[in-house]
Motif scaffolding. Structure first.
Motif, short mmCIF file in Angstrom:
data_model
loop_
_atom_site.label_atom_id
_atom_site.label_comp_id
_atom_site.label_asym_id
_atom_site.label_seq_id
_atom_site.Cartn_x
_atom_site.Cartn_y
_atom_site.Cartn_z
N ASN A 18 0.91 -1.12 0.05
CA ASN A 18 0.21 0.08 0.00
C ASN A 18 1.04 1.22 0.00
OD1 ASN A 18 -2.30 -1.58 0.08
ND2 ASN A 18 -2.25 -1.49 2.20
N THR A 19 0.46 2.15 -0.88
CA THR A 19 1.13 3.28 -0.86
C THR A 19 0.64 4.66 0.15
OG1 THR A 19 0.01 4.31 -2.42
CG2 THR A 19 1.89 3.09 -3.12
N PHE A 20 -0.57 4.29 0.50
CA PHE A 20 -1.11 5.19 1.73
C PHE A 20 -2.14 4.20 2.57
CE2 PHE A 20 -3.87 4.92 -2.18
CZ PHE A 20 -5.06 4.78 -1.56
N SER A 21 -2.18 4.72 3.79
CA SER A 21 -2.97 4.04 4.77
C SER A 21 -4.40 4.22 4.44
CB SER A 21 -2.56 4.43 6.20
OG SER A 21 -2.87 5.88 6.66
#
Length: 158
Positions: A18-21
């Motif tokens: 994942n690049t962002f939460s």
């Protein structure tokens, strides 16, 4: 093969990262989500607090629609989701309200929130008739009749 016995070492990195939460209020801006995010989990142990915070963080927390029965006093006074003991019983017996174990409570139940959450009767026993609250005692009863006040002429100065 991953199912081969003894082959537990992975040679490649994780395929999808994942690049962002995840943000539970990014698209869901409902009132219920805002209430869940603002909820303070008090009266529970550290482990149960982490579980409840995880549920809120990933939109798995479902609030109760009607009160549940307490396992200690057997009254329908449990108003928090995933809890088994009502606030007054948990505070009185010093137990975790979610798991029921005698663990160290992270945020203790304050007396003020206990009265507002469970009403004026904190002993979980129902009484017939009118229940007097602390609010009745705190009200100021100023029944001063201004017509009975002495006139300026009648006041004696020493």
């Amino acid at each position: 093969m991953s199912s081969q016995k003894g082959n537990v070492a992975r040679t490649r990195p994780q395929r999808h990262q994942n690049t962002f939460s995840f943000k539970n209020d990014k698209f869901d801006t409902s009132v219920q989500t805002k209430k869940n995010n603002a909820k303070l989990h008090d009266g529970v142990c550290k482990h149960c607090k982490e579980i409840l915070e995880w549920r809120v963080k990933f939109s798995k927390y479902k609030p109760l629609s009607k009160p549940k029965k307490c396992v200690k006093c057997l009254q329908k006074t449990v108003k928090d989701s995933y809890h088994i003991i009502c606030r007054p019983c948990a505070h009185e017996l010093d137990l975790c309200a979610k798991c029921g174990k005698k663990e160290e409570i992270v945020i203790s139940i304050s007396k003020g929130s206990e009265k507002t959450e469970n009403g004026p009767d904190s002993s979980c026993r129902r009484r017939s008739g009118r229940v007097e609250t602390d609010e009745d005692e705190d009200e100021l009863h100023c029944e001063i009749d201004l017509n009975d006040a002495p006139e300026d002429d009648e006041v004696e100065l020493r």
